[in-house]
Design a protein around this motif. Structure first.
Motif, short mmCIF file in Angstrom:
data_model
loop_
_atom_site.label_atom_id
_atom_site.label_comp_id
_atom_site.label_asym_id
_atom_site.label_seq_id
_atom_site.Cartn_x
_atom_site.Cartn_y
_atom_site.Cartn_z
N VAL A 11 0.93 -1.28 -0.22
CA VAL A 11 0.36 -0.02 0.14
C VAL A 11 0.66 1.08 -0.43
CG1 VAL A 11 -1.98 1.36 0.93
CG2 VAL A 11 -1.97 -0.95 1.35
N SER A 12 0.64 2.20 -1.24
CA SER A 12 1.20 3.87 -1.30
C SER A 12 1.13 4.21 0.15
CB SER A 12 0.99 4.01 -2.06
OG SER A 12 -0.36 4.80 -2.02
N GLY A 13 2.21 4.37 0.45
CA GLY A 13 2.35 5.51 2.00
C GLY A 13 4.04 5.63 2.84
N PRO A 14 3.69 5.99 4.57
CA PRO A 14 5.13 5.71 4.86
C PRO A 14 5.29 4.42 4.97
CG PRO A 14 2.79 7.13 5.87
CD PRO A 14 2.04 6.14 4.47
N ARG A 15 4.93 4.04 5.49
CA ARG A 15 5.18 2.37 5.67
C ARG A 15 6.05 1.68 3.89
NH1 ARG A 15 1.42 -2.73 8.48
NH2 ARG A 15 1.63 -0.91 10.03
N ARG A 29 2.21 -0.76 -10.11
CA ARG A 29 1.22 0.56 -9.24
C ARG A 29 1.07 -0.90 -7.82
NH1 ARG A 29 -3.84 1.27 -8.09
NH2 ARG A 29 -5.25 0.81 -9.41
N MET A 30 1.17 0.21 -6.61
CA MET A 30 0.37 -0.67 -5.26
C MET A 30 -0.54 0.08 -5.59
SD MET A 30 4.70 0.36 -2.92
CE MET A 30 4.31 2.55 -3.54
N VAL A 31 -1.37 -0.30 -4.34
CA VAL A 31 -2.85 -0.15 -4.22
C VAL A 31 -3.21 1.24 -3.31
CG1 VAL A 31 -3.46 -2.78 -4.67
CG2 VAL A 31 -2.99 -1.84 -2.60
N THR A 32 -3.91 1.74 -2.83
CA THR A 32 -4.09 2.97 -2.02
C THR A 32 -4.40 2.82 -0.87
OG1 THR A 32 -5.87 3.63 -2.96
CG2 THR A 32 -4.14 4.53 -4.43
N GLU A 33 -4.36 3.64 0.11
CA GLU A 33 -5.41 3.14 1.42
C GLU A 33 -6.62 3.24 1.04
OE1 GLU A 33 -4.02 6.51 4.33
OE2 GLU A 33 -1.65 5.05 4.67
#
Length: 258
Positions: free
Chosen positions: A189-193, A224-228
């Motif tokens: 999941v795209s984001g800080p982690r 791509r990655m998935v989103t929240e």
């Protein structure tokens, strides 16, 4: 569940662990959009308070470390007057990024304490009222990392595989009593982690974070990655599928195809 209505969760209360940020906040927003009231839990009171204030009066919060039996028991007591009919076990930690031989027993136990024991304790606390009423839904947030190799992440991968096993067995126990239990396995999941993971991988290989990310997402069918927000939408969709029980749903942008 009343699929096809304007607000299919109207009149229902959901409990979302790890709801103060990230995936938990996205899931909470999705449940609110379907008319639910939501109680969020987590260890960081500031984040919980800020999330509840930002999302409005239909969201309340309780501080709880789901890995601690005494805190989960206290949470259940504090919500005794609430009819919790949706439980989303989202709380989780990433754990160390290192070869297994360099991982401490303490780090291993911390990952399993939150990611697996927390699911067990929350289900044990909140399932009895659901089975007593003959209705309810549990969604456990697992990961595609529980089903494919992810080097230097053995505690996390093993814990997420354990969540999937817990889900399928528990579904068989409580399904006959009217409660559905399913798991959702997001891909990265795209984001800080993930930004942290790319940074650590770059340090290990001597490359850049951008190169580490590009190599990673190249393995995805969608590139791509998935989103929240997509994870939140998937939880909504699962709750609109009354025949879904004992299932594990991949949401990986094609990172995993079975």
């Amino acid at each position: 569940m009343t699929a096809g209505t304007e607000a299919p969760l109207a009149g229902r209360t959901a409990l979302v662990s790890g709801g103060g940020s990230g995936l938990g906040r996205a899931v909470t927003r999705a449940l609110l959009s379907d008319g639910a009231r939501v109680v969020i839990t987590g260890r960081d009171e500031r984040r919980l308070r800020e999330t509840a204030a930002a999302l409005g009066p239909a969201v309340t919060y309780r501080v709880c470390d789901v890995s601690r039996p005494s805190e989960v028991a206290a949470l259940a007591r504090s919500l005794a007057d609430e009819e919790i009919s949706v439980l989303v076990n989202n709380a989780g930690i990433a754990g160390p990024v290192a070869p297994l031989t360099e991982i401490s027993a303490e780090d291993w136990d911390e990952v399993f304490g939150v990611n697996v024991r927390g699911v067990f304790l929350m289900c044990r606390a909140f399932l009895p009222p659901m089975t007593g009423r003959g209705t309810g839904d549990v969604i456990n947030i697992a990961s595609v990392s529980g089903k494919r190799p992810l080097l230097r992440r053995t505690p996390y991968c093993a814990s997420k595989m354990a969540v999937i096993g817990l889900t399928t067995t528990l579904a068989g126990e409580v399904g006959p009593l009217g409660v559905t239990v399913n798991s959702l396995s997001p891909g990265p999941v795209s984001g800080p982690r993930m930004e942290r993971n790319f940074r650590l991988e770059a340090e290990r290989t001597g490359g850049s974070s951008a190169e580490a990310e590009a190599a990673f997402v190249a393995r995805s069918a969608l590139g791509r990655m998935v989103t929240e927000e997509e994870v939140g939408a998937a939880v909504r969709a699962m709750l609109r599928m009354p025949g879904l029980c004992g299932a594990d749903i991949d949401l990986s942008a094609g990172m995993v195809a079975r």
